[in-house]
Design a protein around this motif. Sequence first.
Motif, short mmCIF file in Angstrom:
data_model
loop_
_atom_site.label_atom_id
_atom_site.label_comp_id
_atom_site.label_asym_id
_atom_site.label_seq_id
_atom_site.Cartn_x
_atom_site.Cartn_y
_atom_site.Cartn_z
N VAL A 142 0.84 -1.20 0.00
CA VAL A 142 0.00 0.00 0.00
C VAL A 142 0.87 1.25 0.00
CG1 VAL A 142 -1.76 1.31 1.26
CG2 VAL A 142 -1.89 -1.19 1.16
N MET A 143 1.97 1.21 0.78
CA MET A 143 2.89 2.34 0.87
C MET A 143 4.31 1.84 0.66
SD MET A 143 0.99 5.04 1.51
CE MET A 143 2.17 6.28 2.07
N TYR A 176 0.41 8.17 -1.13
CA TYR A 176 -0.99 8.17 -0.69
C TYR A 176 -1.91 8.64 -1.81
CZ TYR A 176 -5.27 9.74 1.53
OH TYR A 176 -6.59 9.96 1.83
N ARG A 177 -1.54 9.73 -2.47
CA ARG A 177 -2.39 10.24 -3.56
C ARG A 177 -2.42 9.24 -4.72
NH1 ARG A 177 -0.08 14.71 -5.68
NH2 ARG A 177 1.77 14.62 -4.38
N LEU A 178 -1.27 8.59 -4.97
CA LEU A 178 -1.21 7.60 -6.03
C LEU A 178 -2.08 6.39 -5.71
CD1 LEU A 178 0.46 7.26 -8.72
CD2 LEU A 178 1.94 5.75 -7.40
N SER A 179 -2.10 5.99 -4.44
CA SER A 179 -2.86 4.81 -4.04
C SER A 179 -4.36 4.98 -4.21
CB SER A 179 -2.56 4.45 -2.58
OG SER A 179 -3.13 5.41 -1.69
N LYS A 180 -4.81 6.22 -4.31
CA LYS A 180 -6.24 6.47 -4.50
C LYS A 180 -6.69 6.17 -5.93
CE LYS A 180 -7.85 10.16 -2.33
NZ LYS A 180 -7.96 11.57 -1.88
N ILE A 181 -5.72 5.97 -6.84
CA ILE A 181 -6.04 5.55 -8.20
C ILE A 181 -6.01 4.02 -8.22
CG2 ILE A 181 -5.37 5.69 -10.62
CD1 ILE A 181 -3.89 8.28 -9.93
N LYS A 182 -7.15 3.41 -8.30
CA LYS A 182 -7.28 1.96 -8.08
C LYS A 182 -6.49 1.12 -9.07
CE LYS A 182 -10.00 2.73 -4.64
NZ LYS A 182 -9.46 2.58 -3.27
N THR A 183 -6.20 1.66 -10.23
CA THR A 183 -5.49 0.87 -11.24
C THR A 183 -3.98 0.84 -11.02
OG1 THR A 183 -5.40 2.82 -12.69
CG2 THR A 183 -7.25 1.30 -12.98
N MET A 184 -3.47 1.67 -10.13
CA MET A 184 -2.03 1.74 -9.89
C MET A 184 -1.56 0.55 -9.06
SD MET A 184 -0.60 4.27 -11.36
CE MET A 184 -1.26 5.60 -12.36
N LYS A 185 -0.41 -0.01 -9.43
CA LYS A 185 0.16 -1.13 -8.71
C LYS A 185 1.58 -0.77 -8.26
CE LYS A 185 -0.30 -5.29 -10.17
NZ LYS A 185 -0.22 -6.51 -11.03
N ILE A 186 1.83 -0.89 -6.97
CA ILE A 186 3.14 -0.58 -6.42
C ILE A 186 3.59 -1.73 -5.52
CG2 ILE A 186 2.76 1.91 -6.51
CD1 ILE A 186 2.16 1.89 -3.56
N GLY A 187 4.90 -1.88 -5.37
CA GLY A 187 5.37 -2.96 -4.53
C GLY A 187 6.87 -2.94 -4.32
N ILE A 188 7.35 -3.91 -3.55
CA ILE A 188 8.78 -4.13 -3.30
C ILE A 188 9.23 -5.30 -4.16
CG2 ILE A 188 10.54 -4.70 -1.57
CD1 ILE A 188 9.28 -2.05 -1.01
N GLY A 189 10.37 -5.15 -4.82
CA GLY A 189 10.88 -6.20 -5.68
C GLY A 189 11.91 -7.08 -5.00
N GLU A 217 3.24 17.92 8.05
CA GLU A 217 2.70 18.49 6.83
C GLU A 217 1.61 17.59 6.25
OE1 GLU A 217 6.80 20.78 5.33
OE2 GLU A 217 6.09 18.98 4.30
N PHE A 218 1.87 16.29 6.29
CA PHE A 218 0.88 15.34 5.78
C PHE A 218 -0.41 15.41 6.59
CE2 PHE A 218 -1.12 11.16 5.57
CZ PHE A 218 -1.17 10.94 4.20
N CYS A 219 -0.29 15.49 7.91
CA CYS A 219 -1.48 15.55 8.77
C CYS A 219 -2.27 16.83 8.54
CB CYS A 219 -1.06 15.45 10.24
SG CYS A 219 -0.47 13.81 10.74
N ILE A 220 -1.58 17.94 8.30
CA ILE A 220 -2.27 19.21 8.05
C ILE A 220 -3.06 19.13 6.75
CG2 ILE A 220 -1.90 21.65 7.48
CD1 ILE A 220 0.51 21.54 9.44
N LYS A 221 -2.48 18.56 5.71
CA LYS A 221 -3.14 18.50 4.41
C LYS A 221 -4.18 17.38 4.33
CE LYS A 221 -0.86 21.89 2.63
NZ LYS A 221 -1.55 23.14 2.28
#
Length: 280
Positions: A142-143, A176-189, A217-221
Amino acid sequence: MKLNNCISVVVCVKNEESRIEGCLRSIMYNHPSEIIVVDGGSSDRTAELALKYTKKVIISTGSNLTRDRQIGIDSSNQDLIAMIDADHRLDGDSLQGLLNDLTNNDYDIVQSQLLSYKNNNYWNSAEEDAWQLTHNIPGPKVMIGVAPAMYRKSLFSKVKFDDNVTKTIDDTDFIYRLSKIKTMKIGIGETKIKQLHFGSFSDYRKKFKWYGIGDSEFCIKHPHRSFRILYHLIIRYPIIYPLKALVSGKIKVIPFFMMQGFFRFYGLVGGLISAKIKGK
């Protein structure tokens, strides 16, 4: 899929005179299409030394790390981008490994696992144990962190490194903003890249306080995510991770986790107070 000079490497730096050449030499062993160095206004010889390895050195004055990452990406001429920092040291097959991890798993971003370049003291050894327990676990995530990592450039038409959102630490907000796009895939190789450790407890303290300012900054936004950040800092680092270390027999990493949680929380509180004083 073979490398075939299809990768741009972006290295963002500021005052990295002592580390930049080792980084760029290791990148050159991988024969990328181009190396782009974005210098955030160094006061030392970083930019001068970088010019020995690439003609594409961009001076970004009055900037910050988040903006510089996007400047490098926008300057690239390839569809695949490797984000490498000055403290990373690549083996000759590291970029090919990241490319394999990206294409074999159909990821949009893949981050490498981390290994130590050198272990000089207790804190360095503890950090490597921390990587083994929390980071070096391949698979979808996820992150993840933003470097060392490989990206499909096309994803930046949807989400960019935006310094108007978080200026200090780009990792959490960008992913976080990228993860809101459901088609995006991220991971550890499966690829492992070496990283230089910090030299002392004082260096780690400064690093984690800086991370904590980014957390503020993240919490404020994104105030609805504040509870999760607080849970991470006051529950996961001082309690859950140490218990995991105890079960795994990696006792030396327990003070490292607790120190990281404390100083990130300290930086977060300081960042929130500073923002309140400035009226943000």
